[in-house]
Design a protein around this motif. Structure first.
Motif, PDB file in Angstrom:
ATOM      1  N   ASN A 285       0.811  -1.227   0.000  1.00  0.00           N
ATOM      2  CA  ASN A 285       0.000   0.000   0.000  1.00  0.00           C
ATOM      3  C   ASN A 285       0.841   1.273   0.000  1.00  0.00           C
ATOM      4  O   ASN A 285       0.351   2.340   0.375  1.00  0.00           O
ATOM      5  N   LEU A 286       2.090   1.175  -0.410  1.00  0.00           N
ATOM      6  CA  LEU A 286       2.950   2.359  -0.427  1.00  0.00           C
ATOM      7  C   LEU A 286       2.494   3.339  -1.499  1.00  0.00           C
ATOM      8  O   LEU A 286       2.194   2.957  -2.624  1.00  0.00           O
ATOM      9  N   ARG A 287       2.441   4.603  -1.121  1.00  0.00           N
ATOM     10  CA  ARG A 287       2.131   5.663  -2.078  1.00  0.00           C
ATOM     11  C   ARG A 287       3.049   6.849  -1.792  1.00  0.00           C
ATOM     12  O   ARG A 287       3.223   7.243  -0.638  1.00  0.00           O
ATOM     13  N   PHE A 288       3.636   7.399  -2.838  1.00  0.00           N
ATOM     14  CA  PHE A 288       4.526   8.541  -2.691  1.00  0.00           C
ATOM     15  C   PHE A 288       4.029   9.680  -3.573  1.00  0.00           C
ATOM     16  O   PHE A 288       3.501   9.454  -4.666  1.00  0.00           O
ATOM     17  N   THR A 289       4.216  10.898  -3.092  1.00  0.00           N
ATOM     18  CA  THR A 289       3.743  12.063  -3.851  1.00  0.00           C
ATOM     19  C   THR A 289       4.859  12.732  -4.636  1.00  0.00           C
ATOM     20  O   THR A 289       4.587  13.467  -5.585  1.00  0.00           O
ATOM     21  N   THR A 290       6.117  12.499  -4.255  1.00  0.00           N
ATOM     22  CA  THR A 290       7.242  13.112  -4.959  1.00  0.00           C
ATOM     23  C   THR A 290       8.339  12.083  -5.193  1.00  0.00           C
ATOM     24  O   THR A 290       8.434  11.070  -4.481  1.00  0.00           O
ATOM     25  N   VAL A 291       9.181  12.363  -6.165  1.00  0.00           N
ATOM     26  CA  VAL A 291      10.324  11.493  -6.450  1.00  0.00           C
ATOM     27  C   VAL A 291      11.302  11.505  -5.279  1.00  0.00           C
ATOM     28  O   VAL A 291      11.879  10.477  -4.930  1.00  0.00           O
ATOM     29  N   ASP A 292      11.492  12.674  -4.665  1.00  0.00           N
ATOM     30  CA  ASP A 292      12.401  12.766  -3.519  1.00  0.00           C
ATOM     31  C   ASP A 292      11.956  11.839  -2.396  1.00  0.00           C
ATOM     32  O   ASP A 292      12.780  11.161  -1.768  1.00  0.00           O
ATOM     33  N   GLU A 293      10.661  11.809  -2.142  1.00  0.00           N
ATOM     34  CA  GLU A 293      10.115  10.960  -1.082  1.00  0.00           C
ATOM     35  C   GLU A 293      10.364   9.487  -1.398  1.00  0.00           C
ATOM     36  O   GLU A 293      10.785   8.707  -0.523  1.00  0.00           O
TER      37      GLU A 293
END
Length: 440
Positions: A285-293
């Motif tokens: 369920n991983l979700r990231f909003t930015t490439v840095d994150e």
């Protein structure tokens, strides 16, 4: 909107407060401020105070079906429990009292004074002297209280992050008589031991993980040299392997710990169940909003490292198979790197931007290229894997045999041309074996 109102209404009723919280936490249709969710989680805990545990000794009075179809079991959404939420939030605040507020402790004291005192201690500045008292507290060890079942993971993870915890858990494990955790019928004090093991894994520094894994293996399996010939041995091995699989459920929200655990047990040849899916649970369920994150997350796993420190993500599975009328056990190594990163591909643009970022990295270049390959598919995956193995062929040639065997599980990603030019230590005729893996 109707579902959100229903979930909030459920929070007001003790019989389904926990379930209402899980609906709110697991839904993707709305965003709720974390501070407001903290209040909902505290409300769910208060509702559980004084409630007896149900027959399944679980956290849920009923289960939900997420619409996966009749082939999938109903799910109680354990990853979205109030306990899981509060554990995660305690990492985000400076002091635990911001989560377990004075008002909450006071309200809990009216319903369960012992639990209130327990949480007040847990939220304070813990010392080594507090460990034994908390660990053996009746509030946590009780089988009759639903609240006790909810508090166990909170205590486990909070204690595990206190200086000195690693030594405490190591001493507890050292006191276990070998091969007594689970007998051949699957019986034993496995729930408490699984919690102890999970806490020890969370508390262990990366350099301590191999020693912790060996101590756990000794407690569960004794000297791990499974006899795959007799039916009695098959039953015993299967029961103990299933116990190891249960550890993965306790680490469902600890991806970094899961990666270190799987690597350590792979190195000593200890399997985890009959499926590799449990080892990728923390990534689902991983979700990231930015490439840095996303990049920071991959860095925290040790997956963006140079050859000398990089490891492929592997697990060892165990299954029984009938051969010539006899049951035999099969140990099988599985490469999990690509499947663990499947959730990254839900946002195709972010995944493409991340792949480009990884391709451009100068530090930890080998791992960066291999993770970029794992995020890709088809010819692009082969091209990136070829680039990594070609650029670092001199370093790969220096890998000792056991590490080369682990890297060899990546060879199917390579083109025939690159495979033909591999260093001598990758040109084994036999399939790679985990270090402690016994021949069936």
């Amino acid at each position: 909107a109707l579902a959100g109102r229903l979930a909030r209404a459920m929070l007001r009723h003790a019989a389904c407060s926990e379930e209402g919280f899980r609906l709110l936490a697991g839904a993707k249709a709305w965003k709720i401020d974390p501070a407001e969710m903290d209040g909902f989680a505290r409300a769910a805990l208060l509702a559980s105070a004084g409630s007896p545990s149900r027959r399944d000794a679980g956290l849920s009075f009923f289960t939900f079906d997420r619409g996966k179809g009749i082939t999938e079991p109903s799910l109680s959404l354990p990853e979205f429990s109030s306990a899981s939420w509060l554990v995660k939030r305690m990492k985000d605040v400076k002091k635990p009292e911001e989560i377990f507020t004075a008002e909450f402790i006071a309200s809990l004291r009216q319903r369960d004074p012992a639990a209130a005192d327990f949480l007040a201690t847990l939220s304070g500045d813990l010392t080594g002297e507090d460990f034994a008292a908390l660990w053996n507290s009746e509030v946590v060890t009780s089988r009759e209280s639903r609240l006790a079942r909810i508090l166990r993971p909170i205590m486990m993870k909070q204690m595990a992050r206190v200086p000195g915890a690693s030594k405490f858990f190591a001493n507890e494990i050292a006191g276990i008589v070998p091969v007594t955790v689970v007998n051949r019928y699957g019986n034993g004090d496995s729930d408490d031991t699984a919690m102890l093991f999970a806490a020890a894994l969370i508390a262990a520094a990366p350099a301590e993980m191999d020693a912790v894994a060996r101590a756990m293996s000794r407690a569960v399996f004794g000297e791990w040299a499974p006899d795959f010939k007799s039916e009695e041995a098959q039953q015993a091995v299967s029961a103990r392997v299933n116990f190891m699989a249960s550890l993965c459920g306790l680490l469902a929200d600890e991806p970094a710990v899961m990666v270190r655990m799987q690597s350590a047990f792979y190195r000593i040849g200890i399997p985890f169940g009959n499926s590799d899916s449990i080892a990728i649970g923390p990534f689902a369920n991983l979700r990231f909003t930015t490439v840095d994150e996303a990049e920071d997350f991959l860095e925290s796993l040790g997956w963006l490292a140079d050859v000398d420190r990089w490891e492929p993500y592997l697990t060892l599975t165990y299954r029984q198979e009938s051969k010539d009328g006899e049951e035999t056990g099969i140990l099988e190594p599985k490469l999990l790197l690509a499947s663990a990163l499947q959730s990254f591909r839900h946002d195709r643009k972010l995944a493409d931007d991340l792949i480009q970022r990884l391709k451009d990295r100068k530090t930890g270049r080998f791992g960066s290229l291999m993770v970029a390959a794992a995020l890709s598919s088809g010819p692009e995956r082969a091209s990136l894997a070829d680039q990594a193995f070609t650029e670092f062929s001199a370093d790969l040639a220096k890998l000792p045999g056991q590490r080369a065997d682990r890297f060899a599980l990546l060879l199917p990603w390579l083109s025939d041309d690159v495979r033909a030019k591999l260093p001598e230590n990758f040109r084994r005729k036999d399939p790679p074996q985990a270090e402690g893996m016994a021949e069936p």
